[in-house]
Design an enzyme around this catalytic site. Structure first.
Site, PDB file in Angstrom:
ATOM      1  N   ARG A   1      15.547 109.341  -9.234  1.00  0.00           N
ATOM      2  CA  ARG A   1      15.383 110.260 -10.360  1.00  0.00           C
ATOM      3  C   ARG A   1      15.619 109.511 -11.663  1.00  0.00           C
ATOM      4  O   ARG A   1      16.710 108.972 -11.878  1.00  0.00           O
ATOM      5  CB  ARG A   1      16.388 111.409 -10.234  1.00  0.00           C
ATOM      6  CG  ARG A   1      16.339 112.442 -11.360  1.00  0.00           C
ATOM      7  CD  ARG A   1      17.449 113.471 -11.175  1.00  0.00           C
ATOM      8  NE  ARG A   1      17.363 114.115  -9.865  1.00  0.00           N
ATOM      9  CZ  ARG A   1      18.348 114.806  -9.303  1.00  0.00           C
ATOM     10  NH1 ARG A   1      19.513 114.920  -9.924  1.00  0.00           N
ATOM     11  NH2 ARG A   1      18.184 115.362  -8.120  1.00  0.00           N
TER      12      ARG A   1
ATOM     13  N   HIS B   1      21.251 109.898  -7.963  1.00  0.00           N
ATOM     14  CA  HIS B   1      19.811 109.716  -7.728  1.00  0.00           C
ATOM     15  C   HIS B   1      19.241 108.608  -8.618  1.00  0.00           C
ATOM     16  O   HIS B   1      18.313 107.904  -8.226  1.00  0.00           O
ATOM     17  CB  HIS B   1      19.066 111.012  -8.023  1.00  0.00           C
ATOM     18  CG  HIS B   1      19.163 112.043  -6.943  1.00  0.00           C
ATOM     19  ND1 HIS B   1      18.318 112.073  -5.860  1.00  0.00           N
ATOM     20  CD2 HIS B   1      20.002 113.089  -6.792  1.00  0.00           C
ATOM     21  CE1 HIS B   1      18.621 113.096  -5.082  1.00  0.00           C
ATOM     22  NE2 HIS B   1      19.649 113.735  -5.625  1.00  0.00           N
TER      23      HIS B   1
ATOM     24  N   ASP C   1      17.429 113.769  -1.419  1.00  0.00           N
ATOM     25  CA  ASP C   1      17.584 115.171  -1.033  1.00  0.00           C
ATOM     26  C   ASP C   1      16.576 115.435   0.074  1.00  0.00           C
ATOM     27  O   ASP C   1      15.356 115.322  -0.149  1.00  0.00           O
ATOM     28  CB  ASP C   1      17.302 116.100  -2.214  1.00  0.00           C
ATOM     29  CG  ASP C   1      18.379 116.041  -3.282  1.00  0.00           C
ATOM     30  OD1 ASP C   1      19.439 115.430  -3.033  1.00  0.00           O
ATOM     31  OD2 ASP C   1      18.154 116.601  -4.373  1.00  0.00           O
TER      32      ASP C   1
ATOM     33  N   GLU D   1      26.504 119.908  -1.072  1.00  0.00           N
ATOM     34  CA  GLU D   1      25.062 120.094  -0.880  1.00  0.00           C
ATOM     35  C   GLU D   1      24.667 119.552   0.487  1.00  0.00           C
ATOM     36  O   GLU D   1      24.756 118.344   0.722  1.00  0.00           O
ATOM     37  CB  GLU D   1      24.274 119.370  -1.982  1.00  0.00           C
ATOM     38  CG  GLU D   1      24.536 119.912  -3.382  1.00  0.00           C
ATOM     39  CD  GLU D   1      23.907 119.083  -4.490  1.00  0.00           C
ATOM     40  OE1 GLU D   1      23.924 119.538  -5.648  1.00  0.00           O
ATOM     41  OE2 GLU D   1      23.403 117.976  -4.195  1.00  0.00           O
TER      42      GLU D   1
ATOM     43  N   HIS E   1      21.995 116.493   0.390  1.00  0.00           N
ATOM     44  CA  HIS E   1      22.214 115.341  -0.500  1.00  0.00           C
ATOM     45  C   HIS E   1      22.934 114.207   0.233  1.00  0.00           C
ATOM     46  O   HIS E   1      24.030 114.392   0.750  1.00  0.00           O
ATOM     47  CB  HIS E   1      23.052 115.830  -1.689  1.00  0.00           C
ATOM     48  CG  HIS E   1      23.371 114.797  -2.713  1.00  0.00           C
ATOM     49  ND1 HIS E   1      22.883 114.846  -4.002  1.00  0.00           N
ATOM     50  CD2 HIS E   1      24.152 113.697  -2.660  1.00  0.00           C
ATOM     51  CE1 HIS E   1      23.365 113.823  -4.693  1.00  0.00           C
ATOM     52  NE2 HIS E   1      24.133 113.107  -3.905  1.00  0.00           N
TER      53      HIS E   1
END
Length: 231
Positions: free
Chosen positions: A100, A145, A152, A210, A213
């Site tokens: 990301r 990320h 993910d 999460e 993740h």
């Protein structure tokens, strides 16, 4: 004349060599140490929500310009290994997000500060006040990320293409998304455990809040936050 031409070409070579690897003219090129995941494991399926509007912001996110899955080489190899193990069970991986860009994280931060923009609240954070997203850790100025080794991911049935039921959608802001939340069913818990077990065996570490993740334990860029766009 020949000497001047030689000096010109030498200067051009030196200038080219000084360009940082994260600045590239060819969109197909990635910085050293990164790879296109589907080139290594084309069977992995994608649902890249940040390219469109089906995400907590309700719109495309800055830095996502192509349906391309990018990770560090080490994380790519580890993820491909998990995919190989799952295929013998009739299962596979479906990835929502991987590398990301920092500009995407900055976009998250800007959005989180705008209390009037709550387009997808009911789908992604129905029980959390938007003003508490920073305090609760759902939005932050830095993300693993961006270091290139976090993914993910969920499990998908190869025959039907349907994701397995994990109890909550991806990116759902709430304790129901915690891997060990007691409110999920026995089957949902088993699905989460299978994903977690295989990812950990491949060298990934889970995140306590999460179920989707995971970060490679031996990530190659633990202190670097990259900002090249996904093209």
């Amino acid at each position: 004349m020949h000497k001047q031409r030689y000096l010109f070409f030498l200067l051009a070579i030196l200038l080219t060599a000084s360009v940082p690897s994260t600045l590239y003219a060819d969109p197909a090129h990635l910085p050293e140490g990164f790879s296109d995941v589907l080139a290594a494991a084309p069977e992995i399926r994608l649902d890249l929500r940040y390219l469109g509007s089906d995400n907590f912001m309700g719109r495309p996110v800055a830095g996502y310009e192509a349906a391309r899955l990018v990770l560090s080489n080490a994380a790519t190899d580890a993820l491909a290994a998990v995919q190989g193990q799952l295929e013998v069970m009739g299962l596979g991986l479906l990835v929502y997000d991987a590398y990301r860009p920092q500009r995407a994280v900055d976009d998250f931060v800007r959005w989180a500060k705008d209390m009037d923009d709550q387009v997808n609240k009911q789908a992604y954070y129905p029980d959390v006040d938007k003003s508490e997203l920073f305090e609760r850790g759902y939005i932050a100025a830095r993300s693993g990320h961006t270091r290139g080794s976090t993914v993910d991911v969920t499990l998908v049935a190869l025959e039907s293409g349907e994701p397995l039921d994990m109890g909550t959608p991806w990116d759902f802001f709430g304790p129901e998304s915690w891997p060990d939340d007691a409110r999920v069913t026995e089957q949902q818990r088993a699905n989460r455990l299978l994903l977690r077990t295989l990812m950990m065996q491949a060298g990934f570490l889970p995140y306590a809040q999460e179920w989707w993740h995971f970060t490679l334990a031996a990530e190659p860029f633990p202190g670097t936050y990259f900002d090249f766009p996904i093209r």
